[in-house]
Design a protein around this motif. Structure first.
Motif, PDB file in Angstrom:
ATOM      1  N   PRO A 130      47.164  38.141 -17.889  1.00 39.97           N
ATOM      2  CA  PRO A 130      48.551  38.037 -17.395  1.00 39.97           C
ATOM      3  C   PRO A 130      49.427  39.228 -17.786  1.00 39.97           C
ATOM      4  CG  PRO A 130      47.845  35.965 -18.320  1.00 39.97           C
ATOM      5  CD  PRO A 130      46.732  36.935 -18.568  1.00 39.97           C
ATOM      6  N   ILE A 131      49.312  39.692 -19.041  1.00 42.86           N
ATOM      7  CA  ILE A 131      50.209  40.757 -19.482  1.00 42.86           C
ATOM      8  C   ILE A 131      50.063  42.014 -18.623  1.00 42.86           C
ATOM      9  CG2 ILE A 131      48.546  41.300 -21.346  1.00 42.86           C
ATOM     10  CD1 ILE A 131      51.870  42.184 -22.253  1.00 42.86           C
ATOM     11  N   TYR A 132      48.800  42.366 -18.301  1.00 42.17           N
ATOM     12  CA  TYR A 132      48.596  43.571 -17.502  1.00 42.17           C
ATOM     13  C   TYR A 132      49.035  43.353 -16.055  1.00 42.17           C
ATOM     14  CZ  TYR A 132      45.843  44.597 -21.621  1.00 42.17           C
ATOM     15  OH  TYR A 132      45.440  44.765 -22.913  1.00 42.17           O
ATOM     16  N   GLN A 133      48.770  42.127 -15.566  1.00 42.95           N
ATOM     17  CA  GLN A 133      49.214  41.813 -14.205  1.00 42.95           C
ATOM     18  C   GLN A 133      50.726  41.935 -14.086  1.00 42.95           C
ATOM     19  OE1 GLN A 133      47.759  37.901 -13.276  1.00 42.95           O
ATOM     20  NE2 GLN A 133      45.888  38.683 -12.327  1.00 42.95           N
ATOM     21  N   VAL A 134      51.406  41.345 -15.081  1.00 42.41           N
ATOM     22  CA  VAL A 134      52.874  41.384 -15.070  1.00 42.41           C
ATOM     23  C   VAL A 134      53.360  42.829 -15.073  1.00 42.41           C
ATOM     24  CG1 VAL A 134      54.932  40.921 -16.463  1.00 42.41           C
ATOM     25  CG2 VAL A 134      53.234  39.127 -16.122  1.00 42.41           C
ATOM     26  N   LEU A 135      52.778  43.642 -15.986  1.00 44.01           N
ATOM     27  CA  LEU A 135      53.218  45.029 -16.097  1.00 44.01           C
ATOM     28  C   LEU A 135      52.933  45.814 -14.819  1.00 44.01           C
ATOM     29  CD1 LEU A 135      52.253  45.945 -19.753  1.00 44.01           C
ATOM     30  CD2 LEU A 135      54.542  45.739 -18.786  1.00 44.01           C
ATOM     31  N   MET A 136      51.761  45.566 -14.238  1.00 47.26           N
ATOM     32  CA  MET A 136      51.392  46.294 -13.024  1.00 47.26           C
ATOM     33  C   MET A 136      52.357  45.955 -11.888  1.00 47.26           C
ATOM     34  SD  MET A 136      48.994  48.477 -12.300  1.00 47.26           S
ATOM     35  CE  MET A 136      47.297  48.310 -12.802  1.00 47.26           C
ATOM     36  N   TRP A 137      52.606  44.669 -11.691  1.00 48.94           N
ATOM     37  CA  TRP A 137      53.532  44.253 -10.640  1.00 48.94           C
ATOM     38  C   TRP A 137      54.928  44.824 -10.869  1.00 48.94           C
ATOM     39  CZ3 TRP A 137      52.447  43.108  -6.039  1.00 48.94           C
ATOM     40  CH2 TRP A 137      51.332  42.348  -5.716  1.00 48.94           C
ATOM     41  N   ARG A 138      55.355  44.754 -12.147  1.00 45.91           N
ATOM     42  CA  ARG A 138      56.692  45.228 -12.448  1.00 45.91           C
ATOM     43  C   ARG A 138      56.799  46.735 -12.197  1.00 45.91           C
ATOM     44  NH1 ARG A 138      58.088  44.484 -18.224  1.00 45.91           N
ATOM     45  NH2 ARG A 138      58.374  42.271 -17.831  1.00 45.91           N
ATOM     46  N   SER A 139      55.743  47.482 -12.607  1.00 48.12           N
ATOM     47  CA  SER A 139      55.760  48.930 -12.371  1.00 48.12           C
ATOM     48  C   SER A 139      55.883  49.232 -10.895  1.00 48.12           C
ATOM     49  CB  SER A 139      54.475  49.574 -12.867  1.00 48.12           C
ATOM     50  OG  SER A 139      54.373  49.421 -14.226  1.00 48.12           O
ATOM     51  N   LEU A 140      55.075  48.513 -10.113  1.00 47.37           N
ATOM     52  CA  LEU A 140      55.104  48.729  -8.664  1.00 47.37           C
ATOM     53  C   LEU A 140      56.483  48.428  -8.113  1.00 47.37           C
ATOM     54  CD1 LEU A 140      51.902  47.381  -6.957  1.00 47.37           C
ATOM     55  CD2 LEU A 140      52.895  49.663  -6.855  1.00 47.37           C
ATOM     56  N   LYS A 141      57.019  47.289  -8.541  1.00 49.35           N
ATOM     57  CA  LYS A 141      58.330  46.874  -8.052  1.00 49.35           C
ATOM     58  C   LYS A 141      59.385  47.915  -8.425  1.00 49.35           C
ATOM     59  CE  LYS A 141      60.886  43.512  -9.842  1.00 49.35           C
ATOM     60  NZ  LYS A 141      61.197  42.201 -10.426  1.00 49.35           N
ATOM     61  N   ILE A 142      59.404  48.300  -9.710  1.00 48.76           N
ATOM     62  CA  ILE A 142      60.410  49.273 -10.163  1.00 48.76           C
ATOM     63  C   ILE A 142      60.254  50.590  -9.412  1.00 48.76           C
ATOM     64  CG2 ILE A 142      61.177  50.681 -12.123  1.00 48.76           C
ATOM     65  CD1 ILE A 142      60.729  48.357 -13.946  1.00 48.76           C
ATOM     66  N   SER A 143      59.010  51.070  -9.317  1.00 54.31           N
ATOM     67  CA  SER A 143      58.791  52.354  -8.641  1.00 54.31           C
ATOM     68  C   SER A 143      59.241  52.295  -7.185  1.00 54.31           C
ATOM     69  CB  SER A 143      57.322  52.747  -8.699  1.00 54.31           C
ATOM     70  OG  SER A 143      56.982  53.046 -10.005  1.00 54.31           O
ATOM     71  N   LEU A 144      58.925  51.190  -6.502  1.00 46.91           N
ATOM     72  CA  LEU A 144      59.321  51.086  -5.100  1.00 46.91           C
ATOM     73  C   LEU A 144      60.836  51.005  -4.961  1.00 46.91           C
ATOM     74  CD1 LEU A 144      56.512  48.747  -3.732  1.00 46.91           C
ATOM     75  CD2 LEU A 144      56.924  51.121  -3.075  1.00 46.91           C
ATOM     76  N   ILE A 145      61.485  50.234  -5.848  1.00 50.53           N
ATOM     77  CA  ILE A 145      62.950  50.145  -5.796  1.00 50.53           C
ATOM     78  C   ILE A 145      63.561  51.516  -6.088  1.00 50.53           C
ATOM     79  CG2 ILE A 145      65.023  49.135  -6.845  1.00 50.53           C
ATOM     80  CD1 ILE A 145      63.389  46.627  -7.418  1.00 50.53           C
ATOM     81  N   VAL A 146      63.070  52.174  -7.157  1.00 54.56           N
ATOM     82  CA  VAL A 146      63.582  53.496  -7.512  1.00 54.56           C
ATOM     83  C   VAL A 146      63.447  54.451  -6.321  1.00 54.56           C
ATOM     84  CG1 VAL A 146      63.105  55.566  -8.885  1.00 54.56           C
ATOM     85  CG2 VAL A 146      63.208  53.351  -9.989  1.00 54.56           C
ATOM     86  N   THR A 147      62.263  54.438  -5.714  1.00 51.90           N
ATOM     87  CA  THR A 147      62.017  55.342  -4.588  1.00 51.90           C
ATOM     88  C   THR A 147      62.995  55.061  -3.452  1.00 51.90           C
ATOM     89  OG1 THR A 147      59.704  55.305  -5.197  1.00 51.90           O
ATOM     90  CG2 THR A 147      60.240  56.246  -3.072  1.00 51.90           C
ATOM     91  N   ALA A 148      63.129  53.778  -3.094  1.00 49.55           N
ATOM     92  CA  ALA A 148      64.032  53.426  -2.005  1.00 49.55           C
ATOM     93  C   ALA A 148      65.459  53.871  -2.332  1.00 49.55           C
ATOM     94  CB  ALA A 148      63.987  51.919  -1.746  1.00 49.55           C
ATOM     95  N   VAL A 149      65.924  53.528  -3.522  1.00 50.51           N
ATOM     96  CA  VAL A 149      67.297  53.885  -3.915  1.00 50.51           C
ATOM     97  C   VAL A 149      67.483  55.404  -3.907  1.00 50.51           C
ATOM     98  CG1 VAL A 149      68.916  53.894  -5.858  1.00 50.51           C
ATOM     99  CG2 VAL A 149      67.698  51.798  -5.273  1.00 50.51           C
TER     100      VAL A 149
END
Lengths: 271, 288
Positions: B63-82
């Motif tokens: 779970p810990i790695y899954q959470v981090l991976m998803w969060r990284s993806l989410k943050i990176s995509l949001i950052v990119t869009a913004v």
């Protein structure tokens, strides 16, 4: 399309510039502030943090290390960049897209991947970490920047000038020294300055690959943990920014002079 | 002619060979090694070279790695869009409305980028903090009574800081693409009765697409690898996969698992990048 009108865009541009410069403006403000707490209101003007830098031994060592790394990186990556830029601007050869693509890859690869990969290789080979391993990583990520700068210098180079020089009996070396080099020299210096500046500020690779000798950014990272050290870090950052901007202005002026000499549009070349 | 080409090919290859050799030794070999390494295991200091998928199993199911991976993806995509959405109007302004001082504007946009990266991130902490510049200003102006707490040590702070850090990289490719647009196309569209809106969506935007795709990728890919911003301003909810990679190579002393996490992140981001690249190619590039 009101939102694309000149007035709205100008307002937006100004707000955007405030956003871009917000942290940059704070840097000198806190560097000259008497309080050790990095917060408003400012308490008074002082230069003691700058004077303090003069007496910090560990900083001087880190600065020396960064200079060694930066200068070596600048020379090596500009040399490797010059070979690649010249080859790709002047010659057609099989596998060109693939080779150039691989060389430019560090530009889009997350730095942590480059750092970790190099670390694993060095560990497997049993090579100790040192400033040279940092240089190795920095050359890798700086070469693409050098190629981008030098490509525009080489592309503007008129092939016929070199051919004319050969026809007039000049040797290969003589042609390089008296025709090619003077024409690309501003680009070369620009590349040296940019790659040096990048290396000077590079943290992630230095963080993973540095041994006991730390570079400036790694030193700054270690200082960020101590609140009492923060004002002197601000002073250091202010000096670094001033140096970087001076180097960039020099690099930009040279690049433009080289572009103007070859009749290339100055606003777009090298971007 | 064939002989000439051959000689030219040899010359070109010889000229590029030092750089190519360097990249093979210092990039290609290490990347292959990290991939190999990710299939091995480590017990304190000894490396077990029996190939195994254990690291990947752990990286993809725990779970810990899954959470981090998803969060990284989410943050990176949001950052990119913004970052890209904020950058577009600036690039448009520079290309279409600034007449004489384009080079100066471009220079001013890149200056903040040359402030030490670590210090920029740290200064965002100073700006966004509880007693930070932003809160004290807003309170001083009487907009808020209490300091805002939702802006530091969470995802928002990471997004703001990264959007700031990557701004020039997002602006420049879009600016270059906009500069290349033949202005007579726009005049023709106006002459033929297109409204400004129609003109923008049918000419400017499709022709700017290669620049938008380039800036999207230039921002997206490196942000996944950043661990300084999450560490300094992210708080516990803002940590990303790179922080975990760094921990595995450092304190946790489990380099093979770190390698597996790094390779996994690279593959995921590579696939997304490819999708964006081909999607962008389909959307833009020609006038409809």
């Amino acid at each position: 399309m009101k939102w694309l009108s000149v007035r709205w865009l100008t307002v937006y541009a100004v707000v955007y510039m405030i956003f871009l410069y917000a942290p940059v403006i704070l840097l000198p403000l806190f560097a000259f502030n008497t309080s050790t707490i990095i917060a408003f209101p400012l308490s008074g003007f002082t230069t003691e943090w700058f004077v303090g830098l003069w007496y910090t031994e560990t900083l001087h060592t880190a600065l020396g290390n960064s200079m060694i790394v930066g200068l070596t990186t600048a020379v090596l990556s500009t040399l490797l960049g010059a070979f690649a830029a010249r080859a790709s601007a002047r010659f057609v050869f099989p596998g060109k897209t693939g080779i150039v693509g691989l060389i430019m890859l560090p530009l889009v690869l997350p730095e942590i991947i480059v750092a970790v990969a190099l670390l694993v290789m060095l560990n497997q080979l049993g090579m100790p970490l040192s400033l040279w391993t940092v240089v190795g990583g920095h050359v890798l990520i700086c070469t693409p920047f050098s190629i981008a700068i030098l490509s525009s210098a080489y592309r503007g180079l008129d092939r016929e000038l070199e051919e004319a020089s050969f026809d007039l009996g000049e040797s290969r070396w003589g042609t390089f020294r008296r025709v090619t080099l003077p024409l690309v020299l501003p680009g070369v210096i620009s590349s040296l300055l940019i790659t040096f500046t990048i290396s000077l500020d590079e943290f992630i690779i230095a963080f993973f690959l540095t041994g006991t000798d730390v570079t400036l950014p790694v030193y700054i990272w270690s200082q960020l943990r101590f609140p009492a050290k923060l004002p002197s870090v601000m002073a250091l950052g202010t000096l670094l920014l001033a140096v970087s901007v001076l180097l960039l202005i020099a690099a930009e002026a040279l690049r433009r002079r080289s572009a103007a000499r070859q009749g290339v549009d100055t606003t777009l070349a090298g971007v | 002619m064939a002989w000439r080409f051959d000689r030219e090919a040899v010359q070109g290859l010889r000229l590029i060979s030092p750089t190519f050799a360097y990249v093979l030794v210092m990039l290609a070999a290490p990347l292959l090694m990290v991939i190999t390494f990710s299939f091995w295991t480590q017990d304190y200091l000894t490396i077990d070279m029996t190939p195994t998928l254990d690291n990947y199993r752990e990286a993809w199911t725990k779970p810990i790695y899954q959470v981090l991976m998803w969060r990284s993806l989410k943050i990176s995509l949001i950052v990119t869009a913004v970052t890209v959405i904020l950058a577009f109007p600036i690039a448009y302004f520079l290309s279409f409305h600034v007449q004489k001082r384009k080079a100066l504007w471009l220079f001013l946009i890149t200056v903040p980028f040359w402030t030490s990266y670590l210090l920029r991130v740290f200064l965002w902490k100073v700006i966004l903090g509880y007693n930070g510049v932003f809160n004290t200003t807003l309170m001083g102006l009487g907009f808020i009574e209490e300091p805002l707490t939702f802006i530091l040590y969470n995802l928002n702070a990471v997004v703001i800081t990264l959007a700031h850090a990557w701004a020039p990289f997002a602006i420049l490719p879009i600016f270059v693409a906009l500069e290349k647009i033949d202005r007579s196309l726009l005049e023709a569209a106006t002459d033929l009765g297109d409204s400004p809106m129609r003109r923008f969506f049918r000419i400017t935007l499709p022709l700017a697409m290669p620049g938008i795709v380039a800036s999207t990728l230039i921002v997206l890919i490196p942000t996944v690898g950043d661990f300084i911003t999450p560490r300094l301003v992210g708080g516990t909810d803002g940590l990303m996969i790179s922080n975990m990679i760094q921990i595995q190579f450092g304190k946790a002393n489990n380099a093979p698992l770190g390698a597996a996490l790094a390779v996994s992140a690279m593959v995921v981001i590579g696939l997304i990048s490819a999708a964006i690249f081909f999607g962008g190619k389909k959307l833009g590039g020609r006038v409809r």
